[in-house]
Design a protein around this motif. Structure first.
Motif, PDB file in Angstrom:
ATOM      1  N   UNK A  40       0.864  -1.178   0.000  1.00 47.80           N
ATOM      2  CA  UNK A  40       0.000   0.000   0.000  1.00 47.80           C
ATOM      3  C   UNK A  40       0.900   1.226   0.000  1.00 47.80           C
ATOM      4  N   UNK A  41       0.734   2.128  -0.962  1.00 50.31           N
ATOM      5  CA  UNK A  41       1.614   3.287  -1.086  1.00 50.31           C
ATOM      6  C   UNK A  41       0.825   4.578  -0.839  1.00 50.31           C
ATOM      7  N   UNK A  42       1.467   5.490  -0.118  1.00 53.14           N
ATOM      8  CA  UNK A  42       0.889   6.806   0.158  1.00 53.14           C
ATOM      9  C   UNK A  42       1.977   7.867   0.073  1.00 53.14           C
ATOM     10  N   UNK A  43       1.577   9.085  -0.301  1.00 54.45           N
ATOM     11  CA  UNK A  43       2.491  10.226  -0.271  1.00 54.45           C
ATOM     12  C   UNK A  43       2.377  10.914   1.079  1.00 54.45           C
ATOM     13  N   UNK A  44       3.505  11.225   1.684  1.00 50.36           N
ATOM     14  CA  UNK A  44       3.505  11.788   3.031  1.00 50.36           C
ATOM     15  C   UNK A  44       2.780  13.128   3.105  1.00 50.36           C
ATOM     16  N   UNK A  45       2.860  13.920   2.041  1.00 53.80           N
ATOM     17  CA  UNK A  45       2.248  15.251   2.110  1.00 53.80           C
ATOM     18  C   UNK A  45       0.724  15.211   2.103  1.00 53.80           C
ATOM     19  N   UNK A  64       1.399 -10.625   6.694  1.00 60.27           N
ATOM     20  CA  UNK A  64       2.247  -9.435   6.808  1.00 60.27           C
ATOM     21  C   UNK A  64       1.874  -8.412   5.737  1.00 60.27           C
ATOM     22  N   UNK A  65       1.851  -7.154   6.136  1.00 54.14           N
ATOM     23  CA  UNK A  65       1.509  -6.073   5.223  1.00 54.14           C
ATOM     24  C   UNK A  65       2.759  -5.245   4.917  1.00 54.14           C
ATOM     25  N   UNK A  66       2.744  -4.606   3.742  1.00 49.73           N
ATOM     26  CA  UNK A  66       3.805  -3.669   3.373  1.00 49.73           C
ATOM     27  C   UNK A  66       3.168  -2.304   3.136  1.00 49.73           C
ATOM     28  N   UNK A  67       3.640  -1.309   3.871  1.00 50.29           N
ATOM     29  CA  UNK A  67       3.152   0.057   3.714  1.00 50.29           C
ATOM     30  C   UNK A  67       4.332   0.929   3.300  1.00 50.29           C
ATOM     31  N   UNK A  68       4.206   1.606   2.151  1.00 50.06           N
ATOM     32  CA  UNK A  68       5.264   2.467   1.641  1.00 50.06           C
ATOM     33  C   UNK A  68       4.784   3.914   1.692  1.00 50.06           C
ATOM     34  N   UNK A  97       7.920   1.159   5.021  1.00 49.04           N
ATOM     35  CA  UNK A  97       9.065   1.694   4.277  1.00 49.04           C
ATOM     36  C   UNK A  97       8.830   3.176   4.046  1.00 49.04           C
ATOM     37  N   UNK A  98       9.793   3.974   4.438  1.00 51.49           N
ATOM     38  CA  UNK A  98       9.700   5.432   4.280  1.00 51.49           C
ATOM     39  C   UNK A  98      10.809   5.894   3.347  1.00 51.49           C
ATOM     40  N   UNK A  99      10.460   6.644   2.305  1.00 55.47           N
ATOM     41  CA  UNK A  99      11.495   7.247   1.467  1.00 55.47           C
ATOM     42  C   UNK A  99      11.627   8.714   1.862  1.00 55.47           C
ATOM     43  N   UNK A 100      12.847   9.173   1.957  1.00 60.29           N
ATOM     44  CA  UNK A 100      13.149  10.539   2.400  1.00 60.29           C
ATOM     45  C   UNK A 100      14.281  11.047   1.521  1.00 60.29           C
ATOM     46  N   UNK A 101      14.109  12.225   0.952  1.00 59.62           N
ATOM     47  CA  UNK A 101      15.085  12.748  -0.010  1.00 59.62           C
ATOM     48  C   UNK A 101      16.403  13.149   0.620  1.00 59.62           C
ATOM     49  N   UNK A 102      16.443  13.230   1.942  1.00 63.35           N
ATOM     50  CA  UNK A 102      17.650  13.707   2.605  1.00 63.35           C
ATOM     51  C   UNK A 102      17.659  15.230   2.628  1.00 63.35           C
ATOM     52  N   UNK A 103      18.749  15.815   3.055  1.00 64.21           N
ATOM     53  CA  UNK A 103      18.812  17.274   3.130  1.00 64.21           C
ATOM     54  C   UNK A 103      18.182  17.787   4.411  1.00 64.21           C
ATOM     55  N   UNK A 104      18.002  19.105   4.464  1.00 61.19           N
ATOM     56  CA  UNK A 104      17.526  19.740   5.692  1.00 61.19           C
ATOM     57  C   UNK A 104      16.019  19.634   5.888  1.00 61.19           C
ATOM     58  N   UNK A 105      15.267  19.539   4.795  1.00 54.92           N
ATOM     59  CA  UNK A 105      13.815  19.457   4.930  1.00 54.92           C
ATOM     60  C   UNK A 105      13.423  18.120   5.564  1.00 54.92           C
ATOM     61  N   UNK A 106      12.685  18.189   6.658  1.00 57.51           N
ATOM     62  CA  UNK A 106      12.283  16.969   7.341  1.00 57.51           C
ATOM     63  C   UNK A 106      13.428  16.254   8.028  1.00 57.51           C
TER      64      UNK A 106
END
Length: 318
Positions: A40-45, A64-68, A97-106
């Motif tokens: 199951x995929x969702x956008x954080x914003x 087991x479930x996978x949430x992205x 699973x969380x994807x994060x672009x890196x950098x200062x934001x968040x």
């Protein structure tokens, strides 16, 4: 990839190929246990704390479930707090699973998740030539082949810097050659491509040589060079000249300040002659538009590149 799927994985970085692989690895690990598992995929914003709670609650059907959750750097405060709270006591039957672009934001969220002990996979963009060579060699090794450094450099010269293109080329060469790559093999498979690259096209456009830029572009496309690295090279050329145009000094002294090799600064200084701030702004806009069209699936990617080259060459001297 972990043999046991992690309860939480943080994919940190903005390199699309590496991030996609880090997500796919978790899905594959879960499917090895639960063959019918669907992520199951969702956008954080666009996700709320309440929706997160619903996504990570036990399934009525078991298993087991996978949430992205993509773009975790864009999570609002309530969601970020909920994610940190969840990381302290994750559910046993959910792989988050969380994807994060890196950098200062968040950054506070990324730091908090790491302090909570979640599994972290680095997916930072590869920008240094040595790292790109290492990527090619690791890619071939992972496919069961062998690739010396000079063969990796030859492949990058022929294919370009895009990791997806490089990974595809590595897979094709290993499949076709038995996995023992050499410079001669790379040159044989990509004969002609190393003679005309995206940088050949970009260099001609940046000095205002429209005829040479268009001729190089058409030849590159005719012999199979992918439009994506050409668009990337054009954007890189404009970006590099923009950074160098307002700076004076010896290329070797400027190298550490600008974070670029001296040879690249010297070339950009030569290309910067005849460019005005207004012209560079127009060229940057044209290169960005071409990148969006080429990577967004434009109907005619070659035409999009031709239009961008006309705009870039025409902006010089404006």
């Amino acid at each position: 990839m972990s043999q046991t799927p992690p309860l939480i994985r943080l994919v940190l970085g903005d390199e699309e190929l590496l991030a996609a692989r880090a997500v796919s690895d978790v899905v594959a690990a879960v499917r090895a246990i639960e063959p019918d598992a669907q992520p199951t995929e969702r956008d954080a914003n666009a996700l709320t704390a309440g929706e997160l709670a619903a996504l990570t609650s036990p399934s009525l059907f078991g298993g087991r479930q996978v949430v992205v959750i993509r773009g975790a750097q864009d999570a609002k405060k309530d969601l970020a707090a909920a994610l940190l709270g969840y990381a302290a006591a994750p559910a046993d039957d959910v792989c988050l699973v969380l994807t994060h672009a890196g950098g200062n934001k968040g950054k506070a969220l990324a730091d908090g998740l790491q302090k909570a002990g979640v599994e972290v996979v680095r997916a930072a963009r590869i920008t240094r030539p040595r790292e790109r060579v290492g990527f090619v060699r690791d890619e071939v090794r992972g496919l069961g082949g062998r690739c010396p450094e000079d063969a990796a450099e030859a492949l990058i010269s022929a294919v370009g810097n895009d990791l997806r293109e490089l990974a595809s080329a590595c897979a094709q060469l290993v499949a076709d050659t038995g996995g023992r790559l050499t410079v001669d093999i790379v040159n044989r498979y990509y004969q002609g491509r190393s003679e005309v690259t995206g940088f050949t096209v970009a260099d001609a456009a940046m000095v205002g040589d429209l005829a040479a830029a268009l001729e190089s572009l058409r030849w590159a496309l005719a012999i199979g060079v992918d439009p994506v690295p050409i668009a990337d090279a054009l954007a890189d050329g404009v970006r590099t000249v923009s950074r160098v145009a307002g700076v004076r000094g010896n290329p070797y002294q400027l190298a550490s300040k600008l974070g670029m090799p001296a040879w690249k600064i010297e070339r950009a200084q030569r290309q910067a002659r005849g460019w005005s701030p207004e012209g560079l702004a127009a060229a940057m806009h044209a290169a960005a538009a071409a990148n969006a069209e080429v990577k967004g699936g434009a109907d005619n990617r070659g035409y999009a590149l031709e239009r961008a080259i006309l705009a870039v060459a025409g902006a010089r001297g404006r």
